[in-house]
Write a protein that holds these residues in place. Structure first.
Motif: not given
Length: 305
Positions: A88-101
């Motif tokens: 139905r076009g609904r999204a689920t997510y898996s991540f490769d993310i860092t955030w170091t501001l």
């Protein structure tokens, strides 16, 4: 009216059953900045991008719409998310993310900033989240603030601590937008109206709740207003909430804190109608592609017709 959006850019690797993977520029704050620029607003995105193929794709996407980039550090690679779509076009997510501001070498931001938007991964993920909150606190005396938790459970860590981090951001904000799925994860079993009322007590003037195909809800200290969602054929839901957020910020541009607190029932209904129309345009096409002003006006006119 100048907007500063703070947060992550993400390469969305969209995985649709039976089709080849497609990479789209994404990241909730980046999508909000892109949507604001598409609506003609003066917008700067404070973010992190690597000098790789995904980073160049996202840079071209944002600057092509008119977003100014303030890059606070260069990660080893541009963050990515695998976006898996169901039938139905609904999204689920898996991540490769860092955030170091980092606060040690802050990039230049526009002056004066009249509105700050923060949210998603960058507002709650250390070590960069502390910098996001400190900058928001510094700008807040002269700028209104909006926040979208855009909860990603896989990245939120221990639940109680995650709720505390989210509610610290809520307390900084004048306007909060969350999805019913966000609220169900943060406060399972509680009605959205009850969570919204508790968040209002922390400081915001307005809490908006998106409910997918069931429309959206606005809660203030004086009013609770609900609207339905326009009927639309859904391609995917990627970026729908961010388009909603961009349309809200565009519609409220120039409102100070007193103006936000004084929104009446009719104004709230009009705000929700415009924002749900923007989200409907986005879900009707692949990826996080928000409408420009002409498309949004046409969508509203068609819905009224």
């Amino acid at each position: 009216m100048s907007f500063l959006v703070i947060g992550e850019c993400v390469a969305d690797i969209v995985r649709d059953p039976g089709a080849a993977d497609v990479v789209h520029p994404g990241g909730s704050p980046a999508n909000v900045a892109h949507g604001l620029a598409r609506l003609g607003r003066d917008t700067t995105l404070l973010t992190q991008l690597a000098d790789d193929a995904s980073g160049r794709l996202i840079t071209g996407h944002l600057t092509g719409a008119g977003v100014r980039l303030a890059v606070g550090g260069v990660p080893a690679r541009t963050p990515s998310a695998v976006v898996s779509l169901d039938g139905r076009g609904r999204a689920t997510y898996s991540f490769d993310i860092t955030w170091t501001l980092s606060a040690e070498e802050p990039p230049a931001t526009p002056a004066p900033v009249r509105h700050v938007h923060l949210g998603s991964i960058a507002a709650v993920t250390e070590p960069g989240a502390a910098t996001v909150l400190a900058l928001t606190e510094r700008l807040r005396p002269a700028a209104t603030v909006s926040y979208d938790p855009n909860v990603r459970p896989a990245l939120m860590g221990e639940h109680e601590a995650a709720v505390a981090r989210v509610e610290r951001c809520v307390a900084l904000a004048d306007l909060v937008k969350a999805s019913d799925e966000d609220l169900a994860w943060l406060h399972p079993g509680e009605p959205p109206e009850a969570v919204a009322a508790r968040w209002l007590a922390l400081g915001p003037a307005v809490v908006l709740v998106t409910r997918g195909g069931d429309g959206a809800l606005a809660v203030t200290r004086e009013h609770t207003v609900a609207v339905g969602a326009p009927a639309v054929s859904v391609v995917d839901t990627v970026g729908a909430g961010d388009s909603f957020m961009s349309a809200v910020l565009d519609a409220l541009a120039g409102r100070d804190r007193a103006g936000l607190a004084g929104l009446g029932r009719a104004e709230l209904a009009g705000l929700l109608a415009r924002a749900t129309a923007a989200a409907a345009v986005t879900v009707s096409r692949a990826g996080a592609q928000p409408p420009d002003r002409a498309e949004l006006d046409a969508a509203l006119a068609g819905d009224r017709g």
